[in-house]
Write an enzyme that holds these catalytic residues in place. Sequence first.
Site, mmCIF file in Angstrom:
data_model
loop_
_atom_site.group_PDB
_atom_site.id
_atom_site.type_symbol
_atom_site.label_atom_id
_atom_site.label_comp_id
_atom_site.label_asym_id
_atom_site.label_seq_id
_atom_site.Cartn_x
_atom_site.Cartn_y
_atom_site.Cartn_z
ATOM 1 N N ASP A 26 0.859 -1.191 0.000
ATOM 2 C CA ASP A 26 0.000 0.000 0.000
ATOM 3 C C ASP A 26 0.888 1.231 0.000
ATOM 4 O O ASP A 26 2.007 1.213 0.515
ATOM 5 C CB ASP A 26 -0.905 0.019 1.233
ATOM 6 C CG ASP A 26 -2.034 -0.984 1.148
ATOM 7 O OD1 ASP A 26 -2.416 -1.375 0.037
ATOM 8 O OD2 ASP A 26 -2.557 -1.375 2.213
ATOM 9 N N ASP A 58 -7.100 -1.067 -4.696
ATOM 10 C CA ASP A 58 -8.207 -0.642 -3.828
ATOM 11 C C ASP A 58 -9.042 0.443 -4.499
ATOM 12 O O ASP A 58 -10.269 0.447 -4.391
ATOM 13 C CB ASP A 58 -7.668 -0.125 -2.488
ATOM 14 C CG ASP A 58 -6.890 -1.179 -1.722
ATOM 15 O OD1 ASP A 58 -7.164 -2.378 -1.893
ATOM 16 O OD2 ASP A 58 -5.993 -0.788 -0.947
#
Length: 151
Positions: free
Chosen positions: A110, A126
Amino acid sequence: MLYIIVAFLSVLADQIIKWWTVSHIELYETTFNNPVLSLTHIRNNGAAWSILEGKMWFFIIVTLIALTILPYILYKNKDQTKWLTIGLSLIIGGTIGNFIDRVRLGYVVDMFQVEFFNFPIFNFADVSLVIGVVCIFIYILFFEDKKKEEI
């Protein structure tokens, strides 16, 4: 064919951004820091907001089920409005993007950190998932009933 391209481009963009992040930003380092968005390299062993952290087997099983069902739903509805089909394509692409990380690395990379309010760090997969879900909600709210009326 459009749906395969959308899913593929989503996976490609996700993997390129993750590769760049790992190659150029040290783990837990923050760069490109401004009042809106910064890049912070982290590893996520769970799902959104790190829920079910460390349950990789669960994510792999759920992802395999989703990647069996979602393409089937997309194929069965390929003639529906683009809101549904593009939404499903983005969800498939986002699912594959994070699945690649889980299988290859054992965690998800991330990097995007929203700075103007407290929100978990996330990645491009995402973003694809969220946009895909929004598209499907728009389809359900504005188009699904019209299809039922035509029947």
